[in-house]
Enzyme design. Structure first.
Site, PDB file in Angstrom:
ATOM      1  N   ARG A   1      -3.273  10.496   4.612  1.00  0.00           N
ATOM      2  CA  ARG A   1      -2.111  11.441   4.569  1.00  0.00           C
ATOM      3  C   ARG A   1      -1.353  11.269   3.376  1.00  0.00           C
ATOM      4  O   ARG A   1      -0.458  12.184   3.260  1.00  0.00           O
ATOM      5  CB  ARG A   1      -1.700  10.429   5.913  1.00  0.00           C
ATOM      6  CG  ARG A   1       0.048  10.904   6.118  1.00  0.00           C
ATOM      7  CD  ARG A   1       0.039  11.957   6.901  1.00  0.00           C
ATOM      8  NE  ARG A   1       1.666  12.514   6.995  1.00  0.00           N
ATOM      9  CZ  ARG A   1       1.953  13.739   7.681  1.00  0.00           C
ATOM     10  NH1 ARG A   1       0.960  14.294   8.317  1.00  0.00           N
ATOM     11  NH2 ARG A   1       2.968  13.774   7.793  1.00  0.00           N
TER      12      ARG A   1
ATOM     13  N   LYS B   1       0.843  -1.220   0.012  1.00  0.00           N
ATOM     14  CA  LYS B   1      -0.139  -0.074  -0.067  1.00  0.00           C
ATOM     15  C   LYS B   1       0.869   1.236   0.074  1.00  0.00           C
ATOM     16  O   LYS B   1       0.548   2.228  -0.855  1.00  0.00           O
ATOM     17  CB  LYS B   1      -0.785   0.104   1.281  1.00  0.00           C
ATOM     18  CG  LYS B   1      -1.462   1.315   1.662  1.00  0.00           C
ATOM     19  CD  LYS B   1      -2.531   1.151   2.744  1.00  0.00           C
ATOM     20  CE  LYS B   1      -1.939   1.616   4.187  1.00  0.00           C
ATOM     21  NZ  LYS B   1      -1.580   2.882   4.413  1.00  0.00           N
ATOM     22  N   ASN B   2       1.871   1.211   0.954  1.00  0.00           N
ATOM     23  CA  ASN B   2       2.757   2.505   1.186  1.00  0.00           C
ATOM     24  C   ASN B   2       3.864   2.842   0.215  1.00  0.00           C
ATOM     25  O   ASN B   2       4.436   3.515   0.048  1.00  0.00           O
ATOM     26  CB  ASN B   2       3.176   2.537   2.301  1.00  0.00           C
ATOM     27  CG  ASN B   2       2.138   2.738   3.610  1.00  0.00           C
ATOM     28  OD1 ASN B   2       1.140   3.337   3.035  1.00  0.00           O
ATOM     29  ND2 ASN B   2       2.363   2.635   4.750  1.00  0.00           N
TER      30      ASN B   2
ATOM     31  N   ASP C   1       3.860   0.309  12.335  1.00  0.00           N
ATOM     32  CA  ASP C   1       2.704  -0.357  11.918  1.00  0.00           C
ATOM     33  C   ASP C   1       2.669  -1.775  12.367  1.00  0.00           C
ATOM     34  O   ASP C   1       1.158  -2.374  12.026  1.00  0.00           O
ATOM     35  CB  ASP C   1       2.668  -0.411  10.251  1.00  0.00           C
ATOM     36  CG  ASP C   1       2.766   1.238   9.630  1.00  0.00           C
ATOM     37  OD1 ASP C   1       3.118   1.381   8.581  1.00  0.00           O
ATOM     38  OD2 ASP C   1       2.463   2.187  10.609  1.00  0.00           O
TER      39      ASP C   1
ATOM     40  N   ARG D   1       0.108  14.203  13.149  1.00  0.00           N
ATOM     41  CA  ARG D   1       0.400  14.080  11.892  1.00  0.00           C
ATOM     42  C   ARG D   1       0.828  15.455  11.476  1.00  0.00           C
ATOM     43  O   ARG D   1       0.170  16.124  10.466  1.00  0.00           O
ATOM     44  CB  ARG D   1      -0.742  13.434  11.063  1.00  0.00           C
ATOM     45  CG  ARG D   1      -1.284  12.302  11.501  1.00  0.00           C
ATOM     46  CD  ARG D   1      -0.354  11.108  11.718  1.00  0.00           C
ATOM     47  NE  ARG D   1       0.291  10.485  10.559  1.00  0.00           N
ATOM     48  CZ  ARG D   1      -0.206   9.691   9.945  1.00  0.00           C
ATOM     49  NH1 ARG D   1      -1.450   8.988  10.029  1.00  0.00           N
ATOM     50  NH2 ARG D   1       0.210   9.143   9.031  1.00  0.00           N
TER      51      ARG D   1
ATOM     52  N   ARG E   1      -9.178   0.466   4.292  1.00  0.00           N
ATOM     53  CA  ARG E   1      -8.252   1.501   3.510  1.00  0.00           C
ATOM     54  C   ARG E   1      -7.177   0.731   3.339  1.00  0.00           C
ATOM     55  O   ARG E   1      -6.416   1.050   2.507  1.00  0.00           O
ATOM     56  CB  ARG E   1      -8.246   2.536   4.647  1.00  0.00           C
ATOM     57  CG  ARG E   1      -9.290   3.383   4.896  1.00  0.00           C
ATOM     58  CD  ARG E   1      -8.870   4.643   5.632  1.00  0.00           C
ATOM     59  NE  ARG E   1      -7.606   5.193   5.016  1.00  0.00           N
ATOM     60  CZ  ARG E   1      -6.756   6.118   5.804  1.00  0.00           C
ATOM     61  NH1 ARG E   1      -7.088   6.376   6.980  1.00  0.00           N
ATOM     62  NH2 ARG E   1      -5.742   6.517   5.265  1.00  0.00           N
TER      63      ARG E   1
ATOM     64  N   ILE F   1       7.207   6.399  17.939  1.00  0.00           N
ATOM     65  CA  ILE F   1       6.858   7.057  16.658  1.00  0.00           C
ATOM     66  C   ILE F   1       5.568   8.212  16.871  1.00  0.00           C
ATOM     67  O   ILE F   1       5.327   9.119  16.640  1.00  0.00           O
ATOM     68  CB  ILE F   1       6.710   6.340  15.566  1.00  0.00           C
ATOM     69  CG1 ILE F   1       8.016   5.316  15.200  1.00  0.00           C
ATOM     70  CG2 ILE F   1       6.597   7.215  14.149  1.00  0.00           C
ATOM     71  CD1 ILE F   1       9.159   5.752  14.811  1.00  0.00           C
TER      72      ILE F   1
ATOM     73  N   CYS G   1      -5.278   7.971   9.088  1.00  0.00           N
ATOM     74  CA  CYS G   1      -5.462   7.455  10.361  1.00  0.00           C
ATOM     75  C   CYS G   1      -5.067   8.330  11.479  1.00  0.00           C
ATOM     76  O   CYS G   1      -4.239   9.201  11.631  1.00  0.00           O
ATOM     77  CB  CYS G   1      -4.597   6.257  10.406  1.00  0.00           C
ATOM     78  SG  CYS G   1      -4.799   4.910   9.268  1.00  0.00           S
TER      79      CYS G   1
END
Ligand code: EPZ
Length: 418
Positions: A93, A22-23, A306, A122, A399, A328, A117
């Site tokens: 994001r 996904k990322n 994650d 953020r 998502r 994080i 999220c």
């Protein structure tokens, strides 16, 4: 809004194929803006975030086609401006990454506080600092947004005071077409960044050092485009391994890249788990009592944040007490109180730390998915729990995960979408 109804307590067995990352897909879509030629993406996960990111490009005038499952072609030649629709930016994001190529190509873009999220504030200060280092003028405009302008971006030295994954990616993309040399100092090391650089270099970009803390980009006038196959999603692979461990199931995770999971695998082995690794698979050995370990999340190649949500669930099933230190994000542990409602024994010490006492049997409950990763962690808890659970509002799970119930049903899980 649909829900998942889950009957817990089943042992699972079989193969679980991992989708494309996904990322990486979300950033590859942004990279399509850098070239007037057509990009062809494959092994793309069919998830909501990808659809949202493509929607933004389409709204900007790009031509996107979807010839088959997991394949998209993108032509951004028709795009004439960088004015992104706010309501879509607020959902995602990763939309921030689009501002890099858009500013490089059109000299004007708006950067607003993106959505996505709810795992922390953020902030976007690192993006503003980066664009200023590339010669952009930044003007604050109403609605917590910034207007960025630059006739032509010029190369500069960007020092990240803290590591930022999308910060690194956004500045790397912007620098590809900037005039002169750009250096990214204290860059993120995620494997997706290396993959993006390999693709861009194959089409004329001049990026060196991707995957190391110092990335150097020599700006060029234009780059081409071509085929880009998404690497396996290491977060999906890791969450599925923990789903197997938490349900004491022997499952083979296929189409994954074990070398991206070396640190988590070492930690799971410390807990007593056994694995058989293939070139693109991880087989989780038969169940054994797991021992508690302490976990501290860290930028790649450390234990990635994650995977922390699912690890917190797994540790409720391990013998002894563990400390989970989420370094994080400051909002990624609050789902622990939902786990306590299911029977876990978790103490929230501060927004960054919990102490877990295990093992505790879990009971099915009606719960809500707060974000993609906590959503899958709660689904894991529901599969490990006795009785029935209902997970309300599963959009956050959709998502990040494609056809999840289909893949879990194939393993014998009792799950249905209602
Ligand atoms: C990326 O988010 C990922 N998202 C996240 O995955 C992942 O958790 C995160 O990196 C960390 O690995 C995407 O790639 C789309 P950061 P990102 O910038 O880039 C602070 C998922 O579930 N920061 O690396 O937004 C920030 O608050 C998602 O797939 C600033 O202070 O994360 C955080 O504490 C969730 N100022 C730290 O840096 C800034 O301008 C790392 O964030 C930007 C970030």
């Amino acid at each position: 809004m649909s829900d998942f109804i889950i009957e817990g307590g089943q042992r699972l067995a079989g193969e679980l194929p991992v989708a494309g990352a996904k990322n990486l897909a979300l950033k590859a879509i942004a990279a399509a803006l850098l070239s007037p030629e057509t990009m062809r993406l494959s092994n793309v996960p069919e998830i909501e975030d990808v659809k949202r990111q493509l929607e933004i490009l389409t709204r900007l005038g790009a031509e996107v086609s979807h010839p088959e499952h997991g394949v998209y072609t993108i032509s951004t030649a028709p795009v004439r401006s960088g004015a992104m629709p706010r309501e879509l930016v607020n959902k995602l994001r990763a939309s921030t990454v689009l501002t890099g190529p858009l500013l490089a190509r059109f000299g004007k873009v708006e950067l607003s506080h993106p959505g996505g999220c709810k795992i922390g504030r953020r902030p976007i200060d690192l993006f503003l600092r980066g664009f200023q280092a590339l010669g952009a003028e930044v003007k604050e405009v109403p609605g917590k947004a910034y207007q960025l302008r630059a006739k032509r971006l010029r190369g500069g030295r960007i020092v990240f005071p803290k590591v930022s994954v999308t910060g690194t990616e956004t500045m790397m993309l912007a620098a590809v077409l900037a005039e002169g040399k750009t250096e990214l100092v204290n860059a993120a090391l995620e494997p997706e960044i290396g993959e993006l650089a390999v693709y861009l270099n194959a089409h004329g970009a001049r990026i060196s050092g991707a995957g190391t803390p110092l990335i150097t980009i020599e700006g060029v006038a234009e780059i081409g485009a071509g085929s880009f196959v998404m690497m396996p999603d290491r977060i999906e692979a890791g969450t599925f391994i923990m789903l197997a461990l938490a349900t004491a199931s022997s499952v083979t995770i296929t189409r994954c890249e074990p070398k991206h999971l070396e640190v988590p695998l070492a930690l799971w082995r410390d807990m007593g788990a056994e694995f058989e690794l293939g070139p693109a698979s991880v087989t989780v050995g038969k169940a054994r009592a797991l021992q508690a370990v302490d976990v501290k999340t860290h930028e790649y190649p450390g234990f990635v944040t994650d995977l922390q949500s699912s690890m917190t669930v797994l540790l409720t099933q391990a013998q002894g007490h563990s400390l989970v230190h989420e370094t994080i994000f400051e909002g990624r542990l609050f789902f622990a109180d939902i786990l306590n409602q299911m029977g876990a024994d978790i103490t929230l010490c501060d927004p960054h730390r919990v102490i877990i006492q295990g093992p505790t049997p879990l009971e099915g409950r009606t719960i809500e998915a707060p974000d993609a990763r906590a959503g899958l962690a709660l689904l894991t808890a529901a599969l490990a729990a006795k009785g029935t659970s209902t997970i309300k509002n599963i959009y956050p799970i959709d998502r990040g995960y494609e056809r999840l119930e289909e893949r879990l049903l194939a393993l014998g899980a009792h799950i249905q979408r209602a």
